[in-house]
Write an enzyme that holds these catalytic residues in place. Sequence first.
Site, mmCIF file in Angstrom:
data_model
loop_
_atom_site.group_PDB
_atom_site.id
_atom_site.type_symbol
_atom_site.label_atom_id
_atom_site.label_comp_id
_atom_site.label_asym_id
_atom_site.label_seq_id
_atom_site.Cartn_x
_atom_site.Cartn_y
_atom_site.Cartn_z
ATOM 1 N N LYS A 45 5.853 5.409 -1.996
ATOM 2 C CA LYS A 45 6.781 6.084 -0.987
ATOM 3 C C LYS A 45 8.221 6.251 -1.503
ATOM 4 O O LYS A 45 9.141 6.761 -1.058
ATOM 5 C CB LYS A 45 6.777 5.724 0.518
ATOM 6 C CG LYS A 45 5.576 6.016 1.369
ATOM 7 C CD LYS A 45 5.838 5.723 2.771
ATOM 8 C CE LYS A 45 4.561 6.636 3.518
ATOM 9 N NZ LYS A 45 4.534 5.872 4.956
ATOM 10 N N HIS B 100 0.913 -1.147 -0.027
ATOM 11 C CA HIS B 100 -0.141 0.074 0.110
ATOM 12 C C HIS B 100 0.807 1.232 0.132
ATOM 13 O O HIS B 100 0.522 2.379 -0.604
ATOM 14 C CB HIS B 100 -1.040 -0.093 1.151
ATOM 15 C CG HIS B 100 -0.269 0.188 2.409
ATOM 16 N ND1 HIS B 100 0.107 -0.825 3.162
ATOM 17 C CD2 HIS B 100 -0.237 1.168 3.258
ATOM 18 C CE1 HIS B 100 0.593 -0.424 4.375
ATOM 19 N NE2 HIS B 100 0.490 1.061 4.492
ATOM 20 N N ASP B 101 1.994 1.129 0.444
ATOM 21 C CA ASP B 101 2.993 2.508 0.841
ATOM 22 C C ASP B 101 3.901 2.516 -0.342
ATOM 23 O O ASP B 101 4.856 3.293 -0.454
ATOM 24 C CB ASP B 101 3.463 2.555 2.142
ATOM 25 C CG ASP B 101 2.495 3.348 2.908
ATOM 26 O OD1 ASP B 101 1.702 3.908 2.745
ATOM 27 O OD2 ASP B 101 2.659 2.793 4.156
ATOM 28 N N HIS C 128 2.108 9.999 -2.033
ATOM 29 C CA HIS C 128 2.369 8.559 -2.170
ATOM 30 C C HIS C 128 1.219 7.564 -2.639
ATOM 31 O O HIS C 128 1.577 6.780 -3.348
ATOM 32 C CB HIS C 128 3.001 7.958 -0.871
ATOM 33 C CG HIS C 128 2.451 7.837 0.015
ATOM 34 N ND1 HIS C 128 2.011 8.439 1.207
ATOM 35 C CD2 HIS C 128 1.740 6.453 0.736
ATOM 36 C CE1 HIS C 128 1.211 7.895 2.032
ATOM 37 N NE2 HIS C 128 1.116 6.536 1.691
HETATM 38 FE FE LIG Z 1 0.191 5.271 3.279
HETATM 39 FE FE LIG Z 2 1.192 2.743 5.435
#
Ligand SMILES: [Fe+2]
Ligand SMILES: [Fe+2]
Length: 330
Positions: free
Chosen positions: A199, A195-196, A224
């Site tokens: 980033k 999910h990230d 992000h």
């Molecule tokens: Fe996030």
């Molecule tokens: Fe997260």
Amino acid sequence: MANNKVLLVDDEEQILLSFQRRLKKQFNLDIATSGKQGLEKLDSEGPYAVVVSDYRMPEMDGVHFLKTVKQNHPDVVRIMLTGFADIHTATKAVNQGQVFRFLTKPCPPRDMAEALEQSIRYHNFIISEREVIDLKRWRKSLEQMVAALARLVESRDAYTAGHQQRVALLSVAIGRAMGLEEQTIDTVRLAATIHDIGKVYVPLEFLTKPGSLSPLELDVIHTHPQVGYEILKPIEFESPISRIVLEHHERLDGSGYPQGLIGSEILVESKIITVADVVEAMCSHRPYRPSRGVNKALGEIEQKKGVCYDPEIVDICLELFRKNNFNFQI
Ligand SMILES: [Fe+2]
Ligand SMILES: [Fe+2]
């Protein structure tokens, strides 16, 4: 559509033509007058569902021919036609797995039709089983690729290493407790695991900065979900993984980002990951603050239940921690 292509191989052309005439309405029949010609047709005009071969043929006999078919085209179902004198050979071929069935000569067209129907059904069963296995293999490769992507984003930042996996663990536990279907739970697991991923485009000093962030730095961090969506969008997932990644910072009341969606506009899978993400983030240690502890994290989602977070998901999450002793150990 099911494949019903059949190849008949016999050195007696009259027999081939007679079968072709009598059975052409039911089957897509091709003929070859030798094993060599049969192999050429299999290579150039396949895929065939079934091959029927005479046993006694000059140059290449039926056993040799069908053995080669088995090696080169293992999905083609093989039938051998044989005279009474050769029944022993035919039985041996069946027992050795070279042929699916044998028919004795002279073979009435009705018997041939029945054997072909049965063989076509068997061929299509083999193909559908293969598709299921391929799908399972494909899913496994996909999961391994997702795990590699997750490690890539987490390798930059020691503090958040394992964050996505822990969010996935809690998200799956919530999904299970909600009674979601196994396929939806798989989707939640995959999406939470990356999910990230967006980033990767956020400068490391912003992610690890002790103290508060400037509005500009926050703006960059807030890109992000959109960046993650753009990275994942071209991959053809069978489920809405990229959309869930895009929505994991949305809030029920529209106060989230990047789209400011409200309630029913947000997927349930995204709402689950949102709650798990908040709880995990507050429980874990960050460079700019120590862990706030589980009780504070649960207090946060409880306080904003129905405002920011889905009430049913919050209740289930609270129950998992308070009654079922959930913990993030992986
Ligand atoms: Fe996030
Ligand atoms: Fe997260």
